[in-house]
Design a protein around this motif. Structure first.
Motif, PDB file in Angstrom:
ATOM      1  N   THR A   1       0.860  -1.191   0.000  1.00  0.00           N
ATOM      2  CA  THR A   1       0.000   0.000   0.000  1.00  0.00           C
ATOM      3  C   THR A   1       0.895   1.239   0.000  1.00  0.00           C
ATOM      4  OG1 THR A   1      -0.121   0.524   2.360  1.00  0.00           O
ATOM      5  CG2 THR A   1      -1.540  -1.276   1.587  1.00  0.00           C
ATOM      6  N   SER A   2       0.279   2.386  -0.078  1.00  0.00           N
ATOM      7  CA  SER A   2       1.032   3.645   0.005  1.00  0.00           C
ATOM      8  C   SER A   2       1.683   3.799   1.370  1.00  0.00           C
ATOM      9  CB  SER A   2       0.089   4.807  -0.277  1.00  0.00           C
ATOM     10  OG  SER A   2      -1.013   4.735   0.622  1.00  0.00           O
ATOM     11  N   GLN A   3       1.272   2.987   2.353  1.00  0.00           N
ATOM     12  CA  GLN A   3       1.874   3.046   3.694  1.00  0.00           C
ATOM     13  C   GLN A   3       2.631   1.759   4.021  1.00  0.00           C
ATOM     14  OE1 GLN A   3      -1.243   4.210   6.458  1.00  0.00           O
ATOM     15  NE2 GLN A   3      -1.526   6.192   5.466  1.00  0.00           N
ATOM     16  N   GLY A   4       3.131   1.044   3.004  1.00  0.00           N
ATOM     17  CA  GLY A   4       3.885  -0.189   3.232  1.00  0.00           C
ATOM     18  C   GLY A   4       3.000  -1.420   3.128  1.00  0.00           C
ATOM     19  N   THR A   5       3.585  -2.579   3.464  1.00  0.00           N
ATOM     20  CA  THR A   5       2.839  -3.839   3.354  1.00  0.00           C
ATOM     21  C   THR A   5       1.883  -3.958   4.536  1.00  0.00           C
ATOM     22  OG1 THR A   5       4.782  -4.826   2.351  1.00  0.00           O
ATOM     23  CG2 THR A   5       3.087  -6.347   3.107  1.00  0.00           C
ATOM     24  N   LEU A   6       0.631  -4.278   4.234  1.00  0.00           N
ATOM     25  CA  LEU A   6      -0.372  -4.404   5.296  1.00  0.00           C
ATOM     26  C   LEU A   6      -1.152  -5.693   5.115  1.00  0.00           C
ATOM     27  CD1 LEU A   6      -1.902  -0.780   5.408  1.00  0.00           C
ATOM     28  CD2 LEU A   6      -0.338  -1.816   7.067  1.00  0.00           C
ATOM     29  N   ASN A   7      -1.557  -6.269   6.252  1.00  0.00           N
ATOM     30  CA  ASN A   7      -2.557  -7.339   6.244  1.00  0.00           C
ATOM     31  C   ASN A   7      -3.897  -6.678   6.558  1.00  0.00           C
ATOM     32  OD1 ASN A   7      -4.214  -9.232   8.323  1.00  0.00           O
ATOM     33  ND2 ASN A   7      -3.410 -10.401   6.601  1.00  0.00           N
ATOM     34  N   PHE A   8      -4.909  -6.969   5.747  1.00  0.00           N
ATOM     35  CA  PHE A   8      -6.187  -6.263   5.876  1.00  0.00           C
ATOM     36  C   PHE A   8      -6.810  -6.466   7.263  1.00  0.00           C
ATOM     37  CE2 PHE A   8     -10.823  -5.937   4.367  1.00  0.00           C
ATOM     38  CZ  PHE A   8     -10.815  -4.558   4.410  1.00  0.00           C
ATOM     39  N   TYR A   9      -6.897  -7.715   7.708  1.00  0.00           N
ATOM     40  CA  TYR A   9      -7.533  -7.974   9.005  1.00  0.00           C
ATOM     41  C   TYR A   9      -6.744  -7.328  10.144  1.00  0.00           C
ATOM     42  CZ  TYR A   9     -11.084 -11.423   7.483  1.00  0.00           C
ATOM     43  OH  TYR A   9     -12.169 -12.059   6.924  1.00  0.00           O
TER      44      TYR A   9
ATOM     45  N   TYR B   1      -4.913  -4.698   9.927  1.00  0.00           N
ATOM     46  CA  TYR B   1      -5.139  -3.246   9.815  1.00  0.00           C
ATOM     47  C   TYR B   1      -6.483  -2.872  10.433  1.00  0.00           C
ATOM     48  CZ  TYR B   1      -6.350   1.187   7.579  1.00  0.00           C
ATOM     49  OH  TYR B   1      -6.759   2.468   7.356  1.00  0.00           O
ATOM     50  N   LEU B   2      -7.511  -3.689  10.174  1.00  0.00           N
ATOM     51  CA  LEU B   2      -8.848  -3.373  10.708  1.00  0.00           C
ATOM     52  C   LEU B   2      -8.904  -3.573  12.212  1.00  0.00           C
ATOM     53  CD1 LEU B   2     -11.233  -5.005   8.059  1.00  0.00           C
ATOM     54  CD2 LEU B   2     -10.608  -2.587   8.287  1.00  0.00           C
ATOM     55  N   GLY B   3      -8.186  -4.569  12.729  1.00  0.00           N
ATOM     56  CA  GLY B   3      -8.285  -4.866  14.164  1.00  0.00           C
ATOM     57  C   GLY B   3      -9.734  -5.109  14.540  1.00  0.00           C
ATOM     58  N   ASP B   4     -10.192  -4.453  15.617  1.00  0.00           N
ATOM     59  CA  ASP B   4     -11.581  -4.622  16.066  1.00  0.00           C
ATOM     60  C   ASP B   4     -12.499  -3.527  15.519  1.00  0.00           C
ATOM     61  OD1 ASP B   4     -10.897  -6.845  17.565  1.00  0.00           O
ATOM     62  OD2 ASP B   4     -10.320  -5.610  19.298  1.00  0.00           O
ATOM     63  N   SER B   5     -11.995  -2.742  14.586  1.00  0.00           N
ATOM     64  CA  SER B   5     -12.790  -1.622  14.055  1.00  0.00           C
ATOM     65  C   SER B   5     -13.737  -2.091  12.959  1.00  0.00           C
ATOM     66  CB  SER B   5     -11.860  -0.575  13.443  1.00  0.00           C
ATOM     67  OG  SER B   5     -10.975  -0.083  14.413  1.00  0.00           O
ATOM     68  N   TRP B   6     -14.659  -1.213  12.603  1.00  0.00           N
ATOM     69  CA  TRP B   6     -15.372  -1.349  11.340  1.00  0.00           C
ATOM     70  C   TRP B   6     -14.389  -0.971  10.224  1.00  0.00           C
ATOM     71  CZ3 TRP B   6     -20.872  -2.062  10.573  1.00  0.00           C
ATOM     72  CH2 TRP B   6     -21.578  -2.300  11.755  1.00  0.00           C
ATOM     73  N   GLY B   7     -14.708  -1.347   8.991  1.00  0.00           N
ATOM     74  CA  GLY B   7     -13.816  -1.002   7.883  1.00  0.00           C
ATOM     75  C   GLY B   7     -14.591  -0.536   6.667  1.00  0.00           C
ATOM     76  N   ILE B   8     -13.944   0.318   5.881  1.00  0.00           N
ATOM     77  CA  ILE B   8     -14.504   0.691   4.574  1.00  0.00           C
ATOM     78  C   ILE B   8     -13.387   0.530   3.546  1.00  0.00           C
ATOM     79  CG2 ILE B   8     -14.163   3.177   5.056  1.00  0.00           C
ATOM     80  CD1 ILE B   8     -16.617   3.659   3.243  1.00  0.00           C
ATOM     81  N   LEU B   9     -13.639  -0.330   2.576  1.00  0.00           N
ATOM     82  CA  LEU B   9     -12.678  -0.587   1.492  1.00  0.00           C
ATOM     83  C   LEU B   9     -13.315  -0.060   0.214  1.00  0.00           C
ATOM     84  CD1 LEU B   9     -10.092  -2.092   0.437  1.00  0.00           C
ATOM     85  CD2 LEU B   9     -11.555  -4.115   0.161  1.00  0.00           C
ATOM     86  N   PHE B  10     -12.624   0.861  -0.470  1.00  0.00           N
ATOM     87  CA  PHE B  10     -13.247   1.454  -1.664  1.00  0.00           C
ATOM     88  C   PHE B  10     -12.224   1.549  -2.791  1.00  0.00           C
ATOM     89  CE2 PHE B  10     -11.736   5.838  -0.672  1.00  0.00           C
ATOM     90  CZ  PHE B  10     -11.469   5.692   0.688  1.00  0.00           C
ATOM     91  N   SER B  11     -12.684   1.175  -3.986  1.00  0.00           N
ATOM     92  CA  SER B  11     -11.775   1.134  -5.134  1.00  0.00           C
ATOM     93  C   SER B  11     -11.969   2.340  -6.044  1.00  0.00           C
ATOM     94  CB  SER B  11     -11.995  -0.152  -5.935  1.00  0.00           C
ATOM     95  OG  SER B  11     -13.317  -0.249  -6.385  1.00  0.00           O
ATOM     96  N   HIS B  12     -10.889   2.643  -6.779  1.00  0.00           N
ATOM     97  CA  HIS B  12     -10.857   3.743  -7.754  1.00  0.00           C
ATOM     98  C   HIS B  12     -10.349   3.192  -9.076  1.00  0.00           C
ATOM     99  CE1 HIS B  12     -11.340   6.800  -4.666  1.00  0.00           C
ATOM    100  NE2 HIS B  12     -10.704   5.929  -3.911  1.00  0.00           N
ATOM    101  N   PRO B  13     -10.818   3.716 -10.187  1.00  0.00           N
ATOM    102  CA  PRO B  13     -10.349   3.190 -11.472  1.00  0.00           C
ATOM    103  C   PRO B  13      -8.843   3.333 -11.690  1.00  0.00           C
ATOM    104  CG  PRO B  13     -12.373   4.422 -11.787  1.00  0.00           C
ATOM    105  CD  PRO B  13     -11.952   4.643 -10.359  1.00  0.00           C
TER     106      PRO B  13
END
Ligand code: BEZ
Length: 212
Positions: free
Chosen positions: A17-25, A27-39
């Motif tokens: 990612t723009s902030q380095g390598t991340l694991n999605f889960y 990164y989310l931890g116990d929070s809600w998440g919003i994942l949104f794509s751009h063309p």
């Protein structure tokens, strides 16, 4: 794997990612998440959307929602583009953008709709609950930028209805009256909702927002 549906587990992934390598889960931890794509990077509507998302981050933070964007360009491209977004939208992009040049995450989340565009992602939105299930899916075409007020509004509805036996009516906004869940008989609803229940029809009962 078929297209994701509401209630399905959100697929986990590791990504640059723009902030380095991340694991999605993670990164989310116990929070809600919003994942949104751009063309694509360096495109006008996407630039306004990411600038707007950055300005809305404090509102998502208040609601315990972590943001992650995605487009099918690499991390160097994202980081160059972020400079333009910050400059032109007068903000600081303060959440990660997945570098999905191999389309691994885009395919996992069915973000490429080949009859619209066979290489670029559409504008997908996934809202994910703390238990990692998908609670909302929205899809916009490349030509239409999203309304981030609507995304906050729907988070408010998802969070309210996750914890209270209510549903939110058309055009509802936080603090307005809500609908009593159809599964609850009116007599029981009157015991649950101390602020009162108005029975307009046996199937249409309103009550003040229990959290307001
Ligand atoms: C845009 O973000 O402006 C855009 C991207 C792809 C196609 C059309 C518009």
């Amino acid at each position: 794997m078929g297209a994701l549906r509401l209630g399905d587990p959100a697929p986990d992934f590791n990504a640059e990612t723009s902030q380095g390598t991340l694991n999605f889960y993670d990164y989310l931890g116990d929070s809600w998440g919003i994942l949104f794509s751009h063309p694509a990077d360096f495109t006008p509507v996407c630039t306004t959307e990411l600038g707007t998302a950055a300005k809305f981050k404090a509102e998502f933070d208040k609601r315990n929602v972590k943001m992650m964007a995605l487009s099918v360009d690499d991390a160097d491209s994202h980081n160059e583009w972020i400079k333009d977004i910050n400059e032109t939208q007068n903000t600081v992009v303060n959440f990660p953008i997945v570098a999905d040049e191999h389309r691994a995450v885009a395919n996992l989340y069915d973000m490429i709709h080949p009859n619209a565009d066979d290489t670029l992602t559409v504008r997908s939105v996934f809202i994910i609950a703390p238990d990692k299930t998908v609670k909302l899916i929205l899809t916009y075409p490349a030509s239409t930028g999203r309304n981030f007020y609507e995304l906050l509004r729907v988070v408010d509805s998802l969070q309210l209805t996750a914890y209270h036996k209510v549903a939110t009516p058309a055009n509802w906004n936080n603090g307005e009256d809500v609908v009593v869940s159809p599964a609850i008989p009116t007599e029981e609803a009157k015991e649950i909702f101390a602020k009162g229940v108005e029975e307009i029809k046996p199937y249409l009962r309103m009550t003040p927002d229990p959290t307001a």
